[in-house]
Enzyme design. Structure first.
Site, PDB file in Angstrom:
ATOM      1  N   HIS A   1      -2.142  -3.291   6.026  1.00 17.35           N
ATOM      2  CA  HIS A   1      -3.300  -3.062   6.884  1.00 17.35           C
ATOM      3  C   HIS A   1      -4.516  -3.011   5.958  1.00 17.35           C
ATOM      4  O   HIS A   1      -4.654  -2.055   5.178  1.00 17.35           O
ATOM      5  CB  HIS A   1      -3.185  -1.725   7.621  1.00 17.35           C
ATOM      6  CG  HIS A   1      -2.083  -1.662   8.631  1.00 17.35           C
ATOM      7  ND1 HIS A   1      -2.317  -1.624   9.990  1.00 17.35           N
ATOM      8  CD2 HIS A   1      -0.733  -1.620   8.487  1.00 17.35           C
ATOM      9  CE1 HIS A   1      -1.162  -1.553  10.640  1.00 17.35           C
ATOM     10  NE2 HIS A   1      -0.185  -1.549   9.737  1.00 17.35           N
TER      11      HIS A   1
ATOM     12  N   LYS B   1       0.473 -12.173  13.513  1.00 19.88           N
ATOM     13  CA  LYS B   1       1.091 -10.864  13.734  1.00 19.88           C
ATOM     14  C   LYS B   1       1.000 -10.517  15.217  1.00 19.88           C
ATOM     15  O   LYS B   1      -0.087 -10.503  15.796  1.00 19.88           O
ATOM     16  CB  LYS B   1       0.384  -9.792  12.900  1.00 19.88           C
ATOM     17  CG  LYS B   1       0.799  -8.358  13.240  1.00 19.88           C
ATOM     18  CD  LYS B   1       2.277  -8.091  12.931  1.00 19.88           C
ATOM     19  CE  LYS B   1       2.703  -6.689  13.356  1.00 19.88           C
ATOM     20  NZ  LYS B   1       1.988  -5.630  12.646  1.00 19.88           N
TER      21      LYS B   1
ATOM     22  N   HIS C   1      -2.076   5.251  15.587  1.00 21.53           N
ATOM     23  CA  HIS C   1      -2.062   4.452  16.813  1.00 21.53           C
ATOM     24  C   HIS C   1      -3.005   4.987  17.880  1.00 21.53           C
ATOM     25  O   HIS C   1      -2.841   4.700  19.063  1.00 21.53           O
ATOM     26  CB  HIS C   1      -0.631   4.302  17.333  1.00 21.53           C
ATOM     27  CG  HIS C   1       0.193   3.448  16.432  1.00 21.53           C
ATOM     28  ND1 HIS C   1       0.085   2.085  16.403  1.00 21.53           N
ATOM     29  CD2 HIS C   1       1.091   3.773  15.472  1.00 21.53           C
ATOM     30  CE1 HIS C   1       0.905   1.594  15.483  1.00 21.53           C
ATOM     31  NE2 HIS C   1       1.515   2.608  14.901  1.00 21.53           N
TER      32      HIS C   1
END
Length: 567
Positions: free
Chosen positions: A136, A217, A320
């Protein structure tokens, strides 16, 4: 011929055939399988040593000798554990064998001349630079942190500390892909970017590959539906790129069987296949049984310890974008963290059923601990399960080859870059890591990137020698100025190369094309190709292979830990 003791020889030239070396403070021992240096003809640099004019150094000009020789190194790679000299020329590995002066020494495969620099490999282990495929890109400083851990190639996506990047490894759209390619042009690691694969319009995916992405992705936070999976894989088959998948934890758009049906017989890289990092609850782990699925782990669950479960809930809530005051968000988080599947994950790695390890950097994973945690798993599995059945002799060579492949050659194969990086082999980019055995997997001794030292521990700059404290990692000349562009690669798709993206964006670094992404299968995962018959009990989460439960005990003490990080 004069003889010396085995201990004296090891002290002078490093271990030779039959010698055993302990890796850090683990219970893992390797044994030298072969020695390609010639007894009595070894080369070594220093006062009164061999690499001198007319002795170990010949008279040839630069075009006929290597630029760099690493002498008497112990190479640890998927293909073997071998003592050898390593020659590097034009930033690539020239040969692995016997270095010296061919005018006076026999069987020289690595000629040393006036234009040759020397790195002392005696008593050192040399491995390929690590390949981390789950990045990331939340901050650019990750490149430095990864590098000093031994990782030299980083594949992933993102645009900085945006909510989308904090959760998903996607660089969405041509504009962001262009900006990130430009931003990464001076980072001291090889880089490839993944575009966003969540979409049902193939043209929206194709344009990202044409803009420079090397893969797509698919992430559940953007919607990992069967339609999106099918669309991304259809584009991947057309353009020879890889698809990485973080599947649907909530099973909203289908169960694991529906995802597998959408994938069909097409190759896909499944991220954190155990499931704590995300994926169909509770049985995404069963995906590792299929011949076209390349399963990886991220490092927060590796190895399973007494703290693993407690650590994960808060990590997941932050990464998240979940709200601890919303019951549904808490339930979502708790559904992903299962003691039983986490306990099985280490065993599946040890069996070779899980093929890759990666970080999940700053998004539930630690970018500087891929290598360290991989070896901690290997240690734990030896302690709990004993030697592998494949081992011969009093060593752990087969287990070591299995685990090193998880973060070197197998991720390189998965993402179509194994022709450039991922192993210590002639012709590949000279991305090499030197380790003192006592610090193996924890703190590298020297990091070589594209043939130049890019980073190394360095002492007081005002001292009279390089070693006085304080010693810490510092960037070296391979990371500075225009040299860094010659020592790194930016990976691009074939479509991007044909579009002249590097020229359009004025990229200064060398570029390389990903290829073979659609033909690689689980059977190609070196030392990690097992396809077990695996089931998960939907109520108890118990994991079974061929009906037999598999589990491991959580560790309360680990090697490669506190004693290495006191300062």
């Amino acid at each position: 011929m004069t003889e010396i003791s085995r201990q004296a020889y090891a002290d002078m030239f490093g271990p030779t055939t039959g010698d055993r070396v302990r890796l850090a403070d683990t219970e893992l021992w390797i044994e030298v399988e072969n020695d390609l240096t010639a007894y009595g003809e070894e080369v070594k640099f220093g006062g009164g040593k061999v690499i001198r004019d007319g002795m170990g150094q010949g008279q040839m000009r630069a075009r006929a000798c290597v630029d760099l020789v690493i002498t008497n190194a112990l190479i640890v790679d998927h293909w073997g554990i071998v003592k050898a000299d390593i020659g590097i020329k034009d930033g690539r590995i020239f040969a692995i064998g016997k270095a010296g002066n061919p005018d006076i020494q026999p069987n020289v495969t690595i000629p040393i001349g006036v234009g040759t620099e020397a790195i002392a490999g005696e008593g050192k282990i040399v491995t390929a630079g690590g390949v981390d495929t789950h990045i990331h890109w939340i901050c650019p400083q990750q490149a430095e942190e990864a590098l000093v851990s031994g990782v030299t190639t980083m594949i992933g996506g993102g645009t900085g500390p945006a909510a989308g990047t904090n959760a998903t490894t996607c660089t969405p759209g041509p504009w962001y892909i262009a900006r990130m390619l430009q931003a990464a042009d001076s980072l001291p690691v090889n880089i490839g970017f993944l575009g966003k694969g969540n979409g049902s319009n193939p043209d929206a995916l194709r344009e990202q590959i044409a803009a420079g992405a090397i893969g797509l992705k698919i992430h559940e936070d953007w919607g990992a539906t069967p339609a999106a999976i099918d669309c991304a894989l259809t584009v991947a088959e057309e353009m020879d790129i890889q698809v990485a998948l973080h599947s649907d934890t909530l099973n909203e758009s289908g169960f694991v069987e529906d995802t597998l049906a959408a994938i069909g017989d097409r190759t896909i890289h499944t991220f954190h296949t155990e499931g704590a990092g995300g994926g169909h609850a509770p049985d995404i782990i069963t995906a590792c049984a299929h011949p076209h699925i390349l399963p990886s782990s991220t490092n927060p669950t590796l190895p399973y310890t007494v703290n693993t479960i407690d650590e994960h809930l808060d990590m997941l809530m932050v990464c998240h974008h979940l709200d601890p005051d919303i019951a549904e968000d808490v339930a979502f988080a708790e559904s992903r963290i299962r003691r039983e599947t986490i306990a099985a994950e280490d065993v599946l790695h040890d069996l070779g059923a899980f093929s890759l390890t990666s970080s999940d950097s700053q998004a539930m994973g630690r970018v500087g601990e891929v290598i360290l945690r991989t070896w901690q798993v290997a240690h734990r599995m030896k302690v709990q399960r004993g030697p592998l059945a494949e081992e011969t002799g009093d060593n752990d060579n087969q287990r070591v080859k299995r685990y090193i492949a998880k973060y070197t050659i197998n991720p390189a194969l998965t993402h179509g870059i194994a022709h450039e990086v991922g192993s210590v082999e002639a012709g590949k980019l000279a991305d090499l890591v030197l380790w003192s055995p006592a610090f193996f997997g924890v703190k590298p001794a020297t990091l070589i990137k594209g043939g130049m030292i890019v980073c190394a521990p360095m002492g007081d700059i005002n001292a009279s020698i390089p070693t006085p404290q304080p010693v810490h990692y510092r960037p070296m000349f391979g990371a500075l100025g225009a040299a860094r562009h010659h020592c790194r690669l930016t990976f691009l798709s074939q479509a991007a190369v044909e579009n002249g993206i590097a020229q359009q964006l004025n990229l200064r670094s060398a570029t390389a094309v990903v290829k073979g992404c659609r033909t690689v299968k689980k059977a190609d995962m070196i030392h990690n190709s097992l396809q077990p018959n695996i089931t998960v009990d939907a109520q108890t989460y118990e994991v079974r292979i061929d009906g037999e439960p598999i589990t491991s005990e959580p560790a309360d003490v680990l090697p490669m830990a506190q004693r290495y990080f006191l300062f």
